[in-house]
Motif scaffolding. Structure first.
Motif, PDB file in Angstrom:
ATOM      1  N   ASN A  25     -90.929  98.509 -44.419  1.00  0.00           N
ATOM      2  CA  ASN A  25     -90.051  99.633 -44.107  1.00  0.00           C
ATOM      3  C   ASN A  25     -88.711  99.098 -43.618  1.00  0.00           C
ATOM      4  OD1 ASN A  25     -91.956 101.665 -44.725  1.00  0.00           O
ATOM      5  ND2 ASN A  25     -92.933 101.371 -42.734  1.00  0.00           N
ATOM      6  N   ILE A  26     -87.632  99.547 -44.246  1.00  0.00           N
ATOM      7  CA  ILE A  26     -86.315  98.951 -44.012  1.00  0.00           C
ATOM      8  C   ILE A  26     -85.301 100.021 -43.633  1.00  0.00           C
ATOM      9  CG2 ILE A  26     -84.442  97.627 -45.067  1.00  0.00           C
ATOM     10  CD1 ILE A  26     -86.569  96.475 -47.003  1.00  0.00           C
ATOM     11  N   VAL A  27     -84.488  99.723 -42.624  1.00  0.00           N
ATOM     12  CA  VAL A  27     -83.340 100.551 -42.252  1.00  0.00           C
ATOM     13  C   VAL A  27     -82.071  99.753 -42.532  1.00  0.00           C
ATOM     14  CG1 VAL A  27     -82.122 101.752 -40.405  1.00  0.00           C
ATOM     15  CG2 VAL A  27     -84.619 101.785 -40.473  1.00  0.00           C
ATOM     16  N   ILE A  28     -81.158 100.347 -43.300  1.00  0.00           N
ATOM     17  CA  ILE A  28     -79.851  99.729 -43.557  1.00  0.00           C
ATOM     18  C   ILE A  28     -78.851 100.416 -42.644  1.00  0.00           C
ATOM     19  CG2 ILE A  28     -78.061  99.291 -45.263  1.00  0.00           C
ATOM     20  CD1 ILE A  28     -80.245  99.443 -47.400  1.00  0.00           C
ATOM     21  N   SER A  29     -78.234  99.639 -41.765  1.00  0.00           N
ATOM     22  CA  SER A  29     -77.332 100.224 -40.770  1.00  0.00           C
ATOM     23  C   SER A  29     -75.912  99.700 -40.960  1.00  0.00           C
ATOM     24  CB  SER A  29     -77.836  99.903 -39.359  1.00  0.00           C
ATOM     25  OG  SER A  29     -77.855  98.497 -39.137  1.00  0.00           O
ATOM     26  N   GLY A  30     -74.985 100.374 -40.295  1.00  0.00           N
ATOM     27  CA  GLY A  30     -73.587  99.972 -40.382  1.00  0.00           C
ATOM     28  C   GLY A  30     -72.662 101.123 -40.066  1.00  0.00           C
ATOM     29  N   GLY A  31     -71.380 100.841 -40.012  1.00  0.00           N
ATOM     30  CA  GLY A  31     -70.396 101.868 -39.742  1.00  0.00           C
ATOM     31  C   GLY A  31     -70.034 102.648 -41.000  1.00  0.00           C
ATOM     32  N   THR A  32     -69.153 103.631 -40.829  1.00  0.00           N
ATOM     33  CA  THR A  32     -68.691 104.431 -41.959  1.00  0.00           C
ATOM     34  C   THR A  32     -67.969 103.555 -42.972  1.00  0.00           C
ATOM     35  OG1 THR A  32     -68.431 106.366 -40.538  1.00  0.00           O
ATOM     36  CG2 THR A  32     -67.230 106.367 -42.626  1.00  0.00           C
ATOM     37  N   GLY A  33     -68.325 103.695 -44.234  1.00  0.00           N
ATOM     38  CA  GLY A  33     -67.651 102.940 -45.285  1.00  0.00           C
ATOM     39  C   GLY A  33     -67.990 101.466 -45.314  1.00  0.00           C
ATOM     40  N   SER A  34     -69.106 101.079 -44.685  1.00  0.00           N
ATOM     41  CA  SER A  34     -69.466  99.657 -44.644  1.00  0.00           C
ATOM     42  C   SER A  34     -70.262  99.220 -45.868  1.00  0.00           C
ATOM     43  CB  SER A  34     -70.252  99.347 -43.371  1.00  0.00           C
ATOM     44  OG  SER A  34     -71.448 100.109 -43.318  1.00  0.00           O
ATOM     45  N   GLY A  35     -70.668 100.172 -46.709  1.00  0.00           N
ATOM     46  CA  GLY A  35     -71.396  99.821 -47.930  1.00  0.00           C
ATOM     47  C   GLY A  35     -72.891 100.015 -47.836  1.00  0.00           C
ATOM     48  N   LYS A  36     -73.337 100.871 -46.920  1.00  0.00           N
ATOM     49  CA  LYS A  36     -74.783 101.085 -46.729  1.00  0.00           C
ATOM     50  C   LYS A  36     -75.449 101.651 -47.976  1.00  0.00           C
ATOM     51  CE  LYS A  36     -74.314 103.812 -43.199  1.00  0.00           C
ATOM     52  NZ  LYS A  36     -72.840 103.812 -43.129  1.00  0.00           N
ATOM     53  N   THR A  37     -74.846 102.678 -48.554  1.00  0.00           N
ATOM     54  CA  THR A  37     -75.459 103.315 -49.720  1.00  0.00           C
ATOM     55  C   THR A  37     -75.457 102.383 -50.923  1.00  0.00           C
ATOM     56  OG1 THR A  37     -74.733 105.484 -48.912  1.00  0.00           O
ATOM     57  CG2 THR A  37     -75.409 105.342 -51.210  1.00  0.00           C
ATOM     58  N   THR A  38     -74.397 101.604 -51.080  1.00  0.00           N
ATOM     59  CA  THR A  38     -74.350 100.621 -52.173  1.00  0.00           C
ATOM     60  C   THR A  38     -75.491  99.628 -52.046  1.00  0.00           C
ATOM     61  OG1 THR A  38     -71.943 100.823 -52.394  1.00  0.00           O
ATOM     62  CG2 THR A  38     -72.956  98.815 -53.257  1.00  0.00           C
ATOM     63  N   LEU A  39     -75.703  99.125 -50.834  1.00  0.00           N
ATOM     64  CA  LEU A  39     -76.794  98.169 -50.611  1.00  0.00           C
ATOM     65  C   LEU A  39     -78.149  98.832 -50.813  1.00  0.00           C
ATOM     66  CD1 LEU A  39     -77.511  95.282 -49.811  1.00  0.00           C
ATOM     67  CD2 LEU A  39     -77.500  96.016 -47.417  1.00  0.00           C
ATOM     68  N   LEU A  40     -78.270 100.095 -50.385  1.00  0.00           N
ATOM     69  CA  LEU A  40     -79.527 100.824 -50.583  1.00  0.00           C
ATOM     70  C   LEU A  40     -79.824 100.979 -52.073  1.00  0.00           C
ATOM     71  CD1 LEU A  40     -81.906 102.484 -49.437  1.00  0.00           C
ATOM     72  CD2 LEU A  40     -80.398 104.485 -49.438  1.00  0.00           C
ATOM     73  N   ASN A  41     -78.799 101.275 -52.858  1.00  0.00           N
ATOM     74  CA  ASN A  41     -78.987 101.405 -54.306  1.00  0.00           C
ATOM     75  C   ASN A  41     -79.479 100.103 -54.918  1.00  0.00           C
ATOM     76  OD1 ASN A  41     -78.233 104.113 -54.611  1.00  0.00           O
ATOM     77  ND2 ASN A  41     -76.070 103.609 -54.690  1.00  0.00           N
ATOM     78  N   ILE A  42     -78.890  98.988 -54.491  1.00  0.00           N
ATOM     79  CA  ILE A  42     -79.278  97.684 -55.047  1.00  0.00           C
ATOM     80  C   ILE A  42     -80.698  97.323 -54.637  1.00  0.00           C
ATOM     81  CG2 ILE A  42     -78.804  95.203 -54.869  1.00  0.00           C
ATOM     82  CD1 ILE A  42     -75.822  95.939 -54.883  1.00  0.00           C
ATOM     83  N   MET A  43     -81.020  97.572 -53.372  1.00  0.00           N
ATOM     84  CA  MET A  43     -82.362  97.236 -52.902  1.00  0.00           C
ATOM     85  C   MET A  43     -83.433  98.118 -53.539  1.00  0.00           C
ATOM     86  SD  MET A  43     -81.611  96.367 -48.900  1.00  0.00           S
ATOM     87  CE  MET A  43     -83.353  96.454 -48.530  1.00  0.00           C
ATOM     88  N   SER A  44     -83.083  99.373 -53.806  1.00  0.00           N
ATOM     89  CA  SER A  44     -84.059 100.269 -54.427  1.00  0.00           C
ATOM     90  C   SER A  44     -84.389  99.837 -55.852  1.00  0.00           C
ATOM     91  CB  SER A  44     -83.527 101.706 -54.431  1.00  0.00           C
ATOM     92  OG  SER A  44     -82.370 101.819 -55.242  1.00  0.00           O
ATOM     93  N   ALA A  45     -83.499  99.041 -56.453  1.00  0.00           N
ATOM     94  CA  ALA A  45     -83.779  98.547 -57.810  1.00  0.00           C
ATOM     95  C   ALA A  45     -84.956  97.587 -57.821  1.00  0.00           C
ATOM     96  CB  ALA A  45     -82.531  97.852 -58.372  1.00  0.00           C
ATOM     97  N   PHE A  46     -85.333  97.050 -56.663  1.00  0.00           N
ATOM     98  CA  PHE A  46     -86.464  96.138 -56.582  1.00  0.00           C
ATOM     99  C   PHE A  46     -87.813  96.862 -56.511  1.00  0.00           C
ATOM    100  CE2 PHE A  46     -83.179  93.442 -54.181  1.00  0.00           C
ATOM    101  CZ  PHE A  46     -82.770  92.817 -55.343  1.00  0.00           C
ATOM    102  N   ILE A  47     -87.785  98.173 -56.363  1.00  0.00           N
ATOM    103  CA  ILE A  47     -89.034  98.941 -56.299  1.00  0.00           C
ATOM    104  C   ILE A  47     -89.693  98.940 -57.679  1.00  0.00           C
ATOM    105  CG2 ILE A  47     -90.059 101.212 -55.875  1.00  0.00           C
ATOM    106  CD1 ILE A  47     -87.749 101.781 -53.964  1.00  0.00           C
ATOM    107  N   PRO A  48     -90.972  98.624 -57.778  1.00  0.00           N
ATOM    108  CA  PRO A  48     -91.650  98.603 -59.081  1.00  0.00           C
ATOM    109  C   PRO A  48     -91.545  99.935 -59.806  1.00  0.00           C
ATOM    110  CG  PRO A  48     -93.004  97.545 -57.411  1.00  0.00           C
ATOM    111  CD  PRO A  48     -91.846  98.160 -56.683  1.00  0.00           C
ATOM    112  N   ALA A  49     -91.479  99.878 -61.110  1.00  0.00           N
ATOM    113  CA  ALA A  49     -91.253 101.076 -61.922  1.00  0.00           C
ATOM    114  C   ALA A  49     -92.450 102.015 -61.941  1.00  0.00           C
ATOM    115  CB  ALA A  49     -90.896 100.670 -63.348  1.00  0.00           C
ATOM    116  N   ASP A  50     -93.628 101.551 -61.539  1.00  0.00           N
ATOM    117  CA  ASP A  50     -94.822 102.389 -61.624  1.00  0.00           C
ATOM    118  C   ASP A  50     -95.095 103.159 -60.336  1.00  0.00           C
ATOM    119  OD1 ASP A  50     -95.472 100.252 -60.069  1.00  0.00           O
ATOM    120  OD2 ASP A  50     -97.396  99.826 -61.034  1.00  0.00           O
TER     121      ASP A  50
END
Length: 472
Positions: free
Chosen positions: A246-271
């Motif tokens: 379980n992971i929390v991505i933290s940071g200030g406004t405009g720090s790139g949290k959602t971008t990093l979340l998108n990249i990390m979510s790509a590692f989730i298995p497709a099934d």
């Protein structure tokens, strides 16, 4: 959406806007849209003899709207532009309007942007180098490029013009903005995040902030190339996602949290079945089995609100393998922690904070907002049990975004949550205005390595800065 509806949402007259308080209830869109004839009858009055550019633009635009087939499907952008081009040339010829080629092109592009897009903002939306667009009233527009703010020579005609564009954005989403509900979160069709604030809350006129959605989402290779994260840290994060931490991505406004979340979510298995929960859908998942849920504000009668908290509770009945909450900002934190602690391993969320330790403090505060009268120790035990990792990102002084900490939540000592930095950013200097530094391993191995290895994942000791001869 038909051209008729688009025109009526974005081109309503100033008198119509004043009668409705500056915005409408999005859910009532079909009933509030009048006929095209009524729309034309209420078009802004102009004085053809004035000769000003605004009067010319309005006159040509209104005549063009009168000539266009209202049933035209504006999603066929190229065809509609061709039709508008033909009618535009015809109108200029009929009225004997003589313009130079640059003036003619400028007028055509502005009118087309009003009909098909977001008016003066359209050129900015097409600029891929921009990450944010900020409208501070009709005459002050700023953009963010490479982490730095710049003012641009783009303006709206009036505050009413800004209000028409805002209404065009929010109305199709079933949302409204007016004096009784003076702020709203929304999104553009391409996924860009939008926030709008209008008077009386705003004292400088309507405020519009657009966080642009990249047409070509940043890849993990680009993230490494930009220096936001190192290949070793990215390999470690990939292992954590695959091992269902379980992971929390933290940071200030405009720090790139959602971008990093998108990249990390790509590692989730497709099934796996993934549920995303957001205020305004922004997370981009490439897996096939994804269910996207979006919260909803109350309607004009104060009813019908659906909160993030309610969606998190409901998601537990939807057989998720993983739950991704775009951002935790209130009492929904308690339900998210409960979900993480009840078999939904591998869940992820983002939170605003200044450091990994502050992230845990904020989660504690947000959990207390739920009003459950829980002892502080019980809350901290929930947090330490639910969250395995905090990945903290910052926007640096030079405008770059960097992952500055990857921190394990290792447990409790007495009443205190204990953490261990696995990676930490080390700044070594500045060169030509650019910050020089690197995310380095601390030499410590996380306690959850057993869980990673149980998933069949083997990480080399060098990732943690441990010599190859050492065993772990």
């Amino acid at each position: 959406m038909s051209l008729l509806k688009r025109i009526e949402q974005g081109q309503g007259s100033s008198s119509e806007k004043k009668e409705s308080g500056g915005g409408q209830q999005g859910a009532e869109t079909p009933s509030r849209l009048g006929s095209l004839q009524a729309r034309r009858a209420n078009a802004p009055n102009t004085t053809p003899q004035s000769g000003t550019y605004y009067d010319l633009k309005t006159r040509v635009q209104n005549k063009l709207l009168a000539e266009i087939d209202p049933s035209t499907d504006i999603s066929q952008t190229d065809e509609v532009r061709g039709s508008i081009q033909d009618l535009f040339e015809q109108i200029l010829a009929e009225e004997n309007i003589v313009l130079s080629r640059p003036e003619r092109h400028r007028l055509f592009e502005q009118i087309t942007a009003e009909i098909l897009g977001l008016g003066p903002l359209e050129p900015l939306l097409q600029d891929d180098s921009l990450t944010e667009i900020m409208v501070n009233g009709a005459k002050n527009i700023y953009i963010e490029r490479k982490g730095k703010l710049h003012r641009v020579p783009v303006t709206f005609e009036s505050d009413d013009h800004v209000m028409r564009i805002i209404d065009r954005i929010v109305a199709p989403l079933g949302r409204r903005i007016d004096e009784t509900s003076p702020y709203v979160d929304a999104r553009l069709p391409d996924g860009s995040r939008v926030n709008a604030v209008v008077p009386p809350i705003s004292l400088v006129g309507p405020i519009l902030t657009i966080r642009k959605f990249s047409k070509n989402p940043i890849t993990m290779e680009q993230l490494v190339q930009f220096g936001s994260i190192t290949p070793e840290a990215l390999q470690f994060m990939k292992a954590c996602v695959e091992a269902r931490l379980n992971i929390v991505i933290s940071g200030g406004t405009g720090s790139g949290k959602t971008t990093l979340l998108n990249i990390m979510s790509a590692f989730i298995p497709a099934d796996e079945r993934i549920l995303t929960i957001e205020n305004a859908a922004e997370v981009q998942l490439r897996q096939e089995h994804v269910v996207t849920l979006e919260s909803r504000p109350a309607n004009i009668e104060g009813r019908g609100e659906i909160t993030i908290q309610q969606l998190v509770v409901n998601s537990l009945r939807m057989r998720p393998d993983r739950i991704i909450v775009g951002e935790i900002r209130d009492e929904a934190a308690l339900d998210m922690l409960q979900a993480m602690n009840t078999g939904h391993d591998g869940s992820m969320t983002t939170a605003h904070s200044n450091s990994p330790r502050d992230t845990l403090s904020r989660l504690e505060t947000m959990t207390l907002m739920a009003g459950m009268d829980l002892p502080v120790r019980a809350i901290r035990e929930q947090i330490s049990s639910a969250i395995d990792l905090v990945c903290h990102q910052e926007r640096m002084r030079d405008g770059s975004r960097r992952v500055t900490y990857i921190t394990e939540v290792s447990g409790m000592e007495g009443d205190v949550i204990t953490t261990t930095d696995i990676f930490a950013f080390e700044q070594t200097g500045m060169e030509e205005g650019k910050l020089i530094g690197r995310l380095r391993p601390t030499g410590l191995r996380p306690k959850f390595m057993d869980k990673i290895e149980a998933s069949g994942i083997r990480l080399p000791p060098s990732i943690f800065g441990i010599g190859e001869r050492k065993r772990y």
